[in-house]
Design an enzyme around this catalytic site. Structure first.
Site, mmCIF file in Angstrom:
data_model
loop_
_atom_site.group_PDB
_atom_site.id
_atom_site.type_symbol
_atom_site.label_atom_id
_atom_site.label_comp_id
_atom_site.label_asym_id
_atom_site.label_seq_id
_atom_site.Cartn_x
_atom_site.Cartn_y
_atom_site.Cartn_z
ATOM 1 N N THR A 166 -27.252 52.108 -32.613
ATOM 2 C CA THR A 166 -28.096 53.232 -32.234
ATOM 3 C C THR A 166 -29.489 53.136 -32.834
ATOM 4 O O THR A 166 -30.470 53.595 -32.233
ATOM 5 C CB THR A 166 -27.449 54.557 -32.662
ATOM 6 O OG1 THR A 166 -27.276 54.573 -34.082
ATOM 7 C CG2 THR A 166 -26.087 54.739 -31.995
ATOM 8 N N ASP A 167 -29.602 52.540 -34.016
ATOM 9 C CA ASP A 167 -30.900 52.436 -34.685
ATOM 10 C C ASP A 167 -31.833 51.514 -33.904
ATOM 11 O O ASP A 167 -32.979 51.873 -33.603
ATOM 12 C CB ASP A 167 -30.695 51.921 -36.104
ATOM 13 C CG ASP A 167 -31.673 52.532 -37.095
ATOM 14 O OD1 ASP A 167 -32.413 53.451 -36.726
ATOM 15 O OD2 ASP A 167 -31.676 52.087 -38.263
ATOM 16 N N ASP A 168 -31.351 50.314 -33.578
ATOM 17 C CA ASP A 168 -32.175 49.404 -32.782
ATOM 18 C C ASP A 168 -32.499 50.013 -31.431
ATOM 19 O O ASP A 168 -33.637 49.924 -30.953
ATOM 20 C CB ASP A 168 -31.436 48.081 -32.582
ATOM 21 C CG ASP A 168 -31.675 47.109 -33.712
ATOM 22 O OD1 ASP A 168 -32.666 46.373 -33.663
ATOM 23 O OD2 ASP A 168 -30.877 47.103 -34.665
ATOM 24 N N GLU A 178 -35.284 52.585 -31.630
ATOM 25 C CA GLU A 178 -36.608 52.007 -31.871
ATOM 26 C C GLU A 178 -37.095 51.191 -30.676
ATOM 27 O O GLU A 178 -38.295 51.181 -30.370
ATOM 28 C CB GLU A 178 -36.574 51.148 -33.138
ATOM 29 C CG GLU A 178 -36.364 51.939 -34.419
ATOM 30 C CD GLU A 178 -37.484 52.924 -34.701
ATOM 31 O OE1 GLU A 178 -38.641 52.655 -34.311
ATOM 32 O OE2 GLU A 178 -37.220 53.972 -35.319
ATOM 33 N N HIS A 212 -34.279 58.564 -36.460
ATOM 34 C CA HIS A 212 -34.875 57.666 -35.468
ATOM 35 C C HIS A 212 -34.486 58.070 -34.051
ATOM 36 O O HIS A 212 -35.305 58.004 -33.128
ATOM 37 C CB HIS A 212 -34.450 56.226 -35.755
ATOM 38 C CG HIS A 212 -35.049 55.661 -36.994
ATOM 39 N ND1 HIS A 212 -34.493 54.627 -37.721
ATOM 40 C CD2 HIS A 212 -36.194 56.002 -37.673
ATOM 41 C CE1 HIS A 212 -35.251 54.342 -38.758
ATOM 42 N NE2 HIS A 212 -36.277 55.166 -38.753
#
Length: 630
Positions: free
Chosen positions: A376-378, A381, A451
């Protein structure tokens, strides 16, 4: 009225941005991506030698070059640490010592005496973590009987049952499945030496409490079962484990794009009878070559292993940084980066779908090859970057829409987001005897949740139910002192650096109590030189919260937070001046300290690109604010 000093700073920022842009241009791969080196600690290199020794494929040049690297990382007190400037670590030092013994280093050599003295003072082999003792057991330097039982039958448990495979975080489950095979088959291939000089004779410490005690009883039961002449279902469990492992092998030959499951999966398949020339095993061993870094040093060539690689993460952050500087999206540098990111979208189901079976794919992973585990972080972003260039590109907008839908579907029940799985919060697995190293579950964290919230808000979804629930989660997660815990970056500076821009983007007033408290915390922790830093010991010692030597990445995180609230403050001006003054002539920055986190308290990382992309974003956003080009 603008003062002469402010004008001079603004001019210097403009020059700094131009220099940094050219630095990034020179570092971009022809295909469009960026990838900096990812450093960890020397256990990666020691275990690489031990793996190759166990498989019978270790070459003399590999031993020589890796040993030279390991020696170069030893500190003056004879120890090896988990991060630059940190305290010596008994497990890391033990594995480094074993690797140097394998390389032929004399036990009476001063560097070996110093290392041995530290290990014995810290409790000897008996004080090392379970993972280290597994490596020792492979070579007869630790008894398999004295390790926790890890039965492969657990791969057969249905997902509704506690301790099933999907109760573990993805990085843990990928390692645990093959380890159960290795630990059950209990191989021993002795080395031409022993490590008796590192023993104290003490018993390893065990966890205390009712639940650990219950698991200890269960461990004894498993050992009794293992001792039976016939183990019903064992062969079926082995077959299922092998199928599970093979089904998750990636195109580069590895598993999850990270070292631990990669090496344990090789060992498991090898011990289950897969020959070294079997396509899966050969691809795995050959694939490790792509993670090896070779460098020439004054003492001779060295080789070391990256525990992971971060091209998607580095590229999306670099794209955002360049956009923050005002670069047009039709610049060839940005255009190539966007095209490469689009091609990296994952369109197949992975392990995440066990918790969200009806959700369509649409995420991005961290690495070159990791289709089974987008995060989910990548994804947040990447979507943030793509959203800013989607206006005239329908294929970009379609990817953005898929990414948003996937992220909304991956929200956990409490409103936050974990990195790889939804609702991966069962803490029972943390209590078993095997779990003595690092995080083994993937609950929501403030930085990842922030994020995603920032992305949703920037994409026009500030009032969406998922965004509002995410904001509520973040407000509940604020620490009493006004900061937020940083799960994947060091630490509270990273947490605040992620959360404040998200809250402001989502419409939380700049004069609200949570925002005001966070700003006060940041300004109170600004160093006298104008920068910010936080030692990784803040994960285990609260006295280090927000304290440490100034670094480019951490200074930039603090600035990104403050710029979101009010770019016209003395704290911002001093921080920007620090970044400008600290920049190298070639447009980059130096950063020897580690500022990223694998497992809080246990395993840390240094991303080479952090020292570049985050300062560029901070400088770009500051310049846009002071010049009115927002």
């Amino acid at each position: 009225m603008t003062t002469a000093s402010e004008t001079a700073l603004d001019d210097a920022v403009g020059e700094s941005i131009e220099s940094a842009q050219e630095h990034l241009r020179a570092r971009q791969a022809p295909a469009g991506w960026w990838k900096g080196q990812l450093r960890t600690n020397v256990t990666m290199d020691a275990e690489d030698l031990l793996l190759r020794r166990f498989l019978g494929i270790l070459r003399a040049d590999e031993v020589e070059q890796t040993a030279r690297w390991i020696r170069s990382q030893q500190r003056a007190d004879g120890t090896w640490a988990t991060f630059t400037g940190g305290p010596g670590d008994v497990s890391v030092t033990t594995e480094a010592y074993a690797a140097l013994r394998l390389a032929g280093d004399d036990t009476d050599a001063p560097h070996m005496v110093a290392a041995r003295r530290f290990v014995l003072a810290e409790g000897g082999l008996e004080a090392t973590r379970v993972f280290t003792r597994i490596w020792l057991a492979l070579f007869g330097e630790w008894s398999w009987d004295d390790l926790p039982s890890m039965a492969p039958e657990f791969v057969l448990l249905p997902k509704w049952m506690p301790l099933n495979v999907y109760d573990w975080a993805c990085w843990a489950r990928q390692s645990v499945v093959p380890i159960t095979v290795v630990a059950t088959l209990r191989p021993v291939r002795p080395l031409p030496f022993t490590l008796d000089e590192l023993r104290t004779g003490a018993r390893p410490k065990s966890k205390s409490g009712l639940i650990p005690a219950a698991f200890n009883l269960l461990d004894r039961a498993f050992k009794m079962y293992d001792a039976l002449p016939v183990n019903p279902g064992r062969e079926h469990a082995f077959r299922r484990a092998a199928e599970w492992i093979l089904a998750r092998q990636e195109a580069d030959g590895g598993w999850g794009g990270i070292q631990p499951p990669w090496v344990y999966s090789i060992l498991a398949l090898h011990l289950l009878g897969y020959p070294l020339d079997h396509p899966a095993v050969k691809a795995a061993i050959d694939g490790l070559e792509g993670f090896l870094v070779r460098e020439n040093t004054p003492d001779g060539p060295v080789r070391w292993l990256e525990a992971c690689q971060s091209p998607v993460w580095d590229t999306c952050l670099a794209a955002t940084a360049l956009l923050d500087t005002g670069m047009r999206d039709d610049d060839p540098m940005l255009d190539k980066a966007i095209d490469w990111l689009l091609a990296e979208e994952i369109t197949v189901h992975g392990d995440w779908s066990h918790a969200r079976p009806g959700l369509e794919p649409g995420g991005w992973a961290f690495e070159f090859a990791n289709d089974g585990y987008p995060d989910t972080d990548d994804t947040a972003e990447v979507v943030l970057a793509l959203h800013r260039v989607q206006e005239d590109r329908p294929e970009v907008k379609a990817a953005v829409d898929r990414g948003i839908a996937w992220l909304v579907g991956m929200q956990s029940k409490d409103g936050g987001w974990g990195a790889f799985d939804a609702d991966n919060t069962r803490r029972l697995v943390e209590k078993i005897p095997f779990s003595d190293f690092g995080a083994v579950i993937d609950p929501p964290s403030a930085d990842v949740t922030a994020h995603v919230v920032e992305m949703l808000a920037q994409c026009g979804l500030a009032e969406h139910e998922s965004t509002r629930r995410g904001v509520e989660w973040l407000l509940r997660a604020q620490e009493p002192d006004g900061s937020w815990f940083g799960r994947w970056g060091a630490n509270y500076v990273y947490g605040v650096g992620a959360v404040l821009p998200a809250l402001i983007a989502a419409g939380v007033p700049v004069d609200s109590a949570p925002v005001t408290r966070a700003v006060e915390w940041l300004t109170a922790h600004q160093n006298d030189d104008g920068g910010w830093g936080e030692d990784l010991r803040s994960y285990v010692d609260d006295s280090w919260r927000g304290r440490g030597e100034s670094t480019p990445s951490q200074t930039a995180w603090a600035l990104l937070a403050l710029l979101a609230v009010d770019p016209f403050t003395s704290a911002v001006e001093r921080g920007i001046a620090w970044l400008v003054d600290d920049q190298r002539a070639d447009g980059g920055w130096d950063e020897d300290l580690y500022t990223a986190t694998g497992f809080p308290g246990d395993f840390y990382l240094s991303y080479e690109m952090y020292r570049i992309v985050f300062p560029v974003s901070a400088l770009g956003r500051y310049f846009a604010a002071v010049t009115g080009d927002v």
